[in-house]
Structures are given as C-alpha cells and as structure tokens.
Design an enzyme around this catalytic site. Structure first.
Site, mmCIF file in Angstrom:
data_model
loop_
_atom_site.group_PDB
_atom_site.id
_atom_site.type_symbol
_atom_site.label_atom_id
_atom_site.label_comp_id
_atom_site.label_asym_id
_atom_site.label_seq_id
_atom_site.Cartn_x
_atom_site.Cartn_y
_atom_site.Cartn_z
ATOM 1 N N HIS A 291 -5.789 1.432 -4.047
ATOM 2 C CA HIS A 291 -4.863 0.926 -3.026
ATOM 3 C C HIS A 291 -4.384 -0.467 -3.408
ATOM 4 O O HIS A 291 -4.933 -1.108 -4.307
ATOM 5 C CB HIS A 291 -5.539 0.909 -1.647
ATOM 6 N N HIS B 109 -2.890 0.841 6.905
ATOM 7 C CA HIS B 109 -3.148 0.800 5.463
ATOM 8 C C HIS B 109 -3.383 2.213 4.945
ATOM 9 O O HIS B 109 -3.915 3.065 5.659
ATOM 10 C CB HIS B 109 -4.363 -0.083 5.191
ATOM 11 N N CYS C 261 0.805 -1.223 0.000
ATOM 12 C CA CYS C 261 0.000 0.000 0.000
ATOM 13 C C CYS C 261 0.839 1.274 0.000
ATOM 14 O O CYS C 261 0.621 2.173 -0.814
ATOM 15 C CB CYS C 261 -0.994 -0.006 1.156
#
Length: 193
Positions: free
Chosen positions: A161, A149, A97
C-alpha cells in the site's frame, strides 16, 4: 620550651606544622558522597514495546485466477519504495493508496477500478473473511464505518500500500497494531477466466 625537650634523646627540632590533612580528606569524601548521590536514587527500568498479541496464522488460499493474481502481486511488489503523493497514480508522479491499486490493475490486467478507497470498497465483488484472503484481493481500513485506505493483499498476512505523506509504497502486516485495529474488510475483484 621546644618539642624536642619533651622527648629525651631527640635533639632534632620538631617538624614544622603544616595544614592538617583532615579538612582535605573530609572535602574529598564529601565530594565522593555527592557524586554517588547524583548517580543513585530511583533505578530506571526500561521496558521493551508493549507485548503484541500472537501473530495470526494466515492460511494459503489459492486465488480464483492464479495468472492474474500473480501479475498483480509481482507488479505491486515491484513498486515498493515509490514515493507517496496525494492524488498520484503513476510510478513517475508517486502514488496515493487508491492510485496505486488503480495503476496496478490497469497496467497488468487492463481493469479499470473506481478511483477512491471508498468507491473501491463499494465496487462489485464479494466481501471475504480475513481467513479466506488470496493474493490480489483488496484490503480496506478505516474507522467508524468509513473506509479511508486500501491496499493489495499479497499473502501470509501482508499487503502492499501507499500509506501516507512523506512515506513510500511499502509492504506491511495486517497484524500490525494500526492495521489490525483499523481493518474494515476485503473484496475480491479477480475472478476465474
């Protein structure tokens, strides 16, 4: 005495007695009842997925730097489908990510950002409310106050993402069940020139 003698005028011998049809008929009916019982019983009702809360209306917010925001947005979307790889930070090696975020901002704007999602969340820049998100903003997710994240907001409640091992870079909705429940904030890194 034969049966024919009981019936005056009938000289034909009585038909030979064969097996009676009753046992076969009873066996056939029993089989039908058993088969019907197998298919009967409690009716199973299949329900669809649990009802979702109504989707939020995401207002359009003009980015502070539309040119830079558009460059980030287009590059991030072009990477959808790139494989996930922990520690990856290029299209050839795959992305995690924060590797995706770093690559997009560095490639399009020569902007070097912190490498981890936690450090990105602490990066300079104002925190913004979800209703004030503009394309190019960073969106963060986690639990218990820990960021784990990050993604790039593209507009209309969607973000790009690199979600997890075995997956690919993808576009998801902030209103999705997991993301809605783990959303922890957003930061704006693009400023007016």
């Amino acid at each position: 005495m034969t049966k024919a003698a009981h019936y005056p005028g009938n000289t034909a011998p009585a038909p030979a007695r064969g097996p009676r049809p009753w046992p076969a008929l009873v066996a056939g009916l029993s089989l039908c009842v058993l088969l019907a019982a197998c298919g009967g019983g409690k009716q199973i009702v299949r329900r669809g997925p649990a009802p979702q809360p109504p989707a939020r209306v995401w207002p359009h917010v003009e980015p502070e730097n539309p040119g830079a925001s558009n460059a980030v947005l287009m590059r991030a979307i072009s990477l959808v489908g790139t494989p996930y790889r922990y520690g990856g930070n290029t299209p050839d090696s795959g992305f995690d990510c924060s590797g995706l975020v770093n690559y997009v901002y560095r490639d399009m704007l020569a902007l070097n950002l912190p490498r981890t999602s936690r450090d990105l969340a602490g990066y300079q820049g104002p925190k913004i409310e979800p209703t004030r998100l503009a394309s190019g903003d960073l969106v963060f997710f986690g639990s218990s106050g820990n960021v784990s994240h990050v993604g790039i907001y593209v507009g209309e409640g969607r973000f790009v993402h690199a979600p997890s091992s075995g997956g690919t870079v993808r576009l998801d909705r902030l209103d999705g069940p997991y993301w809605r429940d783990h959303y922890s904030g957003a930061k704006r890194v693009l400023r007016k020139n």
